[in-house]
Design a protein around this motif. Sequence first.
Motif, short mmCIF file in Angstrom:
data_model
loop_
_atom_site.label_atom_id
_atom_site.label_comp_id
_atom_site.label_asym_id
_atom_site.label_seq_id
_atom_site.Cartn_x
_atom_site.Cartn_y
_atom_site.Cartn_z
N VAL A 1 -1.16 0.75 -2.71
CA VAL A 1 -1.09 0.80 -1.41
C VAL A 1 -0.62 1.90 -0.93
O VAL A 1 -0.54 2.91 0.56
CB VAL A 1 -0.09 -0.02 -0.78
CG1 VAL A 1 -0.02 -1.23 -0.60
CG2 VAL A 1 1.10 0.12 -1.09
N PHE A 2 -0.68 3.26 -2.37
CA PHE A 2 -0.31 4.43 -1.99
C PHE A 2 -1.44 5.24 -2.34
O PHE A 2 -1.27 6.65 -2.46
CB PHE A 2 0.68 4.52 -3.19
CG PHE A 2 2.95 4.21 -2.62
CD1 PHE A 2 2.73 4.89 -1.76
CD2 PHE A 2 2.83 3.25 -3.31
CE1 PHE A 2 4.56 4.61 -0.61
CE2 PHE A 2 4.24 2.86 -2.56
CZ PHE A 2 4.43 2.77 -1.55
N THR B 1 -2.96 7.12 4.17
CA THR B 1 -3.32 6.26 2.48
C THR B 1 -2.53 5.51 3.35
O THR B 1 -2.73 5.37 4.30
CB THR B 1 -1.60 6.77 1.47
OG1 THR B 1 -0.80 6.34 3.04
CG2 THR B 1 -1.75 8.72 1.02
N HIS C 1 -0.61 3.18 2.54
CA HIS C 1 0.90 2.87 3.07
C HIS C 1 0.52 3.66 4.22
O HIS C 1 2.17 2.89 5.16
CB HIS C 1 1.45 2.99 1.58
CG HIS C 1 2.69 4.28 2.49
ND1 HIS C 1 3.81 2.88 2.88
CD2 HIS C 1 3.24 5.09 2.37
CE1 HIS C 1 4.91 3.41 3.13
NE2 HIS C 1 4.34 5.67 3.24
N GLN D 1 2.27 1.15 8.05
CA GLN D 1 2.77 1.54 8.40
C GLN D 1 3.12 1.87 9.93
O GLN D 1 3.54 2.07 10.73
CB GLN D 1 3.69 2.41 7.67
CG GLN D 1 4.82 1.70 6.15
CD GLN D 1 5.96 2.56 5.83
OE1 GLN D 1 6.41 3.77 6.36
NE2 GLN D 1 6.89 2.37 5.04
N ASN E 1 2.38 9.98 8.16
CA ASN E 1 3.95 10.07 7.54
C ASN E 1 4.76 10.67 9.14
O ASN E 1 6.05 10.82 8.47
CB ASN E 1 3.75 10.45 5.88
CG ASN E 1 5.49 9.45 5.05
OD1 ASN E 1 5.32 8.08 5.41
ND2 ASN E 1 5.98 10.14 4.70
N TYR F 1 9.60 -2.49 0.40
CA TYR F 1 8.65 -1.97 1.01
C TYR F 1 8.11 -2.52 2.23
O TYR F 1 8.36 -2.18 3.03
CB TYR F 1 8.01 -2.46 0.07
CG TYR F 1 6.32 -1.17 0.09
CD1 TYR F 1 6.29 -0.42 0.71
CD2 TYR F 1 5.11 -2.05 0.74
CE1 TYR F 1 4.73 0.65 1.45
CE2 TYR F 1 4.24 -1.51 1.72
CZ TYR F 1 4.29 -0.13 2.11
OH TYR F 1 2.84 0.50 2.52
N THR G 1 9.66 2.39 9.17
CA THR G 1 8.58 3.73 8.52
C THR G 1 9.58 4.64 8.88
O THR G 1 10.39 5.08 10.49
CB THR G 1 7.36 3.31 9.46
OG1 THR G 1 6.88 2.43 9.32
CG2 THR G 1 6.85 4.24 10.61
N ALA H 1 6.22 -2.03 6.94
CA ALA H 1 4.70 -2.41 6.76
C ALA H 1 4.29 -3.86 8.10
O ALA H 1 3.99 -4.73 6.95
CB ALA H 1 4.56 -2.56 5.62
#
Length: 441
Positions: A207-208, A225, A227, A231, A272, A365, A370, A379
């Motif tokens: 997922v990254f 990503t 990820h 999020q 992010n 995780y 987030t 997530a």
Amino acid sequence: MKIFKRILIILLVIMIAAVIYNYPKLNIIAGYSAKSTASSVFVADRTLEFTNKTDTNFSPINLADDTVNTDEKSVTSSVFGLLTRKAFVREGLGSVLTLEEEDLSKKYLSPKRGIADNITPFPYGNGAQKDTIFNNVDYSKLEETLNVLFDSVNQTRAAVVIYKNQIIAERYADGFTKDSKILGWSMTKSIVSTLFGVLEHQKKINVFDRAPISAWQNDERKEITIHNLLQMNSGLEWDEDYNSISDVSKMLFLERDMTKSQIDKPLIGKPNESWNYSSGTTNLLSGILRNQFKTHQEYLDFWYAELIDKIGMNSMVLEGDLAGNYVGSSYAWATARDWSKLGLLYLYNGNWNGEEMFSKEWVKYATTATPTSNGTYGAQIWLNAGKTYKNVPQNMFSFNGYQGQNVFVLPDQDLVVVRMGLTKNADIDTFLSGIIKSIKQ
């Protein structure tokens, strides 16, 4: 007489202008009513009368008139005769709105389903549970706590409280039972997230890694990503407004392939660093899942074979768009008991009756806050890290959906609590804290 004619002309012009201005809204109103009614009647096995009374009885959706065609398994909805939308049901894929008349006659693939285990006791099967009386549970206080949400204000349809794998309290509103399938709305997002956890556990995805979207590879979006998408923190533009003609309403009621709606959106923030709730992002993730498989049939089967049917959520029906992709943002129907099984899977860190479906690290995780969400989101899972519910432990997390669909997981208390409702602003804090107080730890 001339004055009278002028007044009539002015009124006519005003009426025409009003229709033109509101026409897009009529499209959404009729679309919502047709889609919801078709699912209620043909997926959840309710009557049109019951649906009109309980599901489409709010403004402005109640402006639409619905006609059910049982032979065609379709529903036609009209608003003042000015605009008509039709929804129909496909085998294994629930209901969907037509965009062209030809959509009704096309052939669609259906998911292959597992056989339900109706003998093994709940939760590992669908049989009657082996009742256990817990000496540390105040059952009278527990029943009083359920009263908090079962009133005309809080409008709860179903509630299930599970402690140490046992249902210790369960209640349904008039017209609903333990066998009633109820739409989870955005709780479906948590299913999408879980599937990424399953794939990661199978070492089939990371997922990254950067999101595999070809349209992003030549601009700054290439840094996004999977990820970030999980999020809701990609920085992509998206308008999640259900009260207007917005990105989400156009996607759900006007798009053939809902996995593409988010792709064309520009960056308005930094990955992010820019949390923004987006159903388009979840359907994009559904599209990314599709691309993990060589065939569409494999994609359709995977959701059931590796998660839903494997943990006995046999009542669940995932609905798809016209392109055959699961609408992971919004459309999964299941009984309250079956929704609870997803919570139990997380409560026991991905282990289902001895089989590890994903790791404890995935749970950590998925329930890590987030950045910029103020401790409310992981997530595709909602968190209490920001103390949204002040009298409930901070490590409680939940799967949440429109109008108050919830599966609450309380790890320290060994509890999973399901609430399916019609009001988002119910007194959940009092409800959950009351349940906790009913059990002496």
